[in-house]
Write an enzyme that holds these catalytic residues in place. Sequence first.
Site, short mmCIF file in Angstrom:
data_model
loop_
_atom_site.label_atom_id
_atom_site.label_comp_id
_atom_site.label_asym_id
_atom_site.label_seq_id
_atom_site.Cartn_x
_atom_site.Cartn_y
_atom_site.Cartn_z
N CYS A 1 0.54 -1.35 0.36
CA CYS A 1 0.43 -0.56 0.33
C CYS A 1 0.65 1.30 -0.22
CB CYS A 1 -1.12 -0.01 1.05
SG CYS A 1 -0.12 -0.11 2.75
N HIS B 1 -2.73 0.91 7.19
CA HIS B 1 -2.89 0.32 5.43
C HIS B 1 -3.37 1.97 5.28
CE1 HIS B 1 -4.24 -1.03 1.51
NE2 HIS B 1 -4.89 -0.05 1.62
N HIS C 1 -6.48 2.17 -4.30
CA HIS C 1 -4.54 1.75 -3.33
C HIS C 1 -4.84 -0.34 -3.54
CE1 HIS C 1 -7.82 -0.33 -0.64
NE2 HIS C 1 -9.00 -0.18 -1.85
#
Length: 345
Positions: A247, A302, A314
């Site tokens: 991420c 994240h 993402h």
Amino acid sequence: MVKKYRVFIATICLVLLLTAPVSAFYEAVPEAGIAINGKMVDGIKPIKMNGKYYIPFTNLSRILGYNDIRFETNTKTYQVTDGSTIVRLTMGGTRARRGDEFMNIDAPRWVNETAFVSLDAASSLFNSFVYFKPENGSIQVEKPASRYRVQSGDTLWLISEAHHTTVQQLMAANGLTSTVIFPGQVLKLPPRGQTKEMEPIKEKKPVERVPQQGNTNAELITIAKQYIGAGYKFGATLAEAPRLFDCSSYTQFVFRQKGIQLPRTSREQAGLGRSIPTSSLKQGDLLFFQSPSLYSDGRVGHLGIYIEGGHMIHASSSKGVHITYNVLNNSYWGKNYLFAKRIIE
């Protein structure tokens, strides 16, 4: 003169002890299987020192997904990251760093040009509970941890800070009536609903950027969408982009193409920019989330880039680079949302 001579001799003895070959003090033991949450995933070669098991640090790092591993030869310092948090430790040091928190650990050992950490140190560094199972001679990893073994120098306040909870919640979870704890004591960590990281300390320096022409936010999203379908790798390095991302390497890679330099991990990126309420989100803002299946301490685990209309692009472990629509109403991401930051003003 006699006193100075004795001090000199004592100093020489201490130096000789510290620089003596470590290999003389360890015991080789059979290779062990290593299991995560009861599932055997690999093998590892431990050693035993002073009755404690030690395991190779870099091997364990890779097994747990900390694939970005760097070594500073002059200080014998390792830095590893899984894309969320950076872990740093130095051979012989009893304090290590996880994110921006310092952990008390057994001193890592340097044996045959290999770094070894105790099972307790591994537990602290990787937010896991690592232990030896004598029934089958295996190393067991409970990840994320639901318990913590107290280290020398720990206090309830230090433990609560490292796990993003409070002393009161730690005491309640363990039925403690006193704040007195002792090394080796195993504490239950509070339920995950009581561990949640707020915004990390902001960086003192501004975000590095090169002036751009045009609508930077819209162009950023256009760039981000070019990599839809790219694969996911836990702890991916920038060298693996644009084929593989995690991420934070994804956001770092995308922003870099607009002249904006972001640090490597999601937690470091969370320390930049300006906090934004969800009612004022705009394209290009960063959204941060916890990952309870990976970390029990409620940390930032994240992030993604906000897209106009309530969506997020993402890199996730399940789908790689993709768009999640109506992200804050999503049953998973909505309940694990932490905060948003604006990098591009």
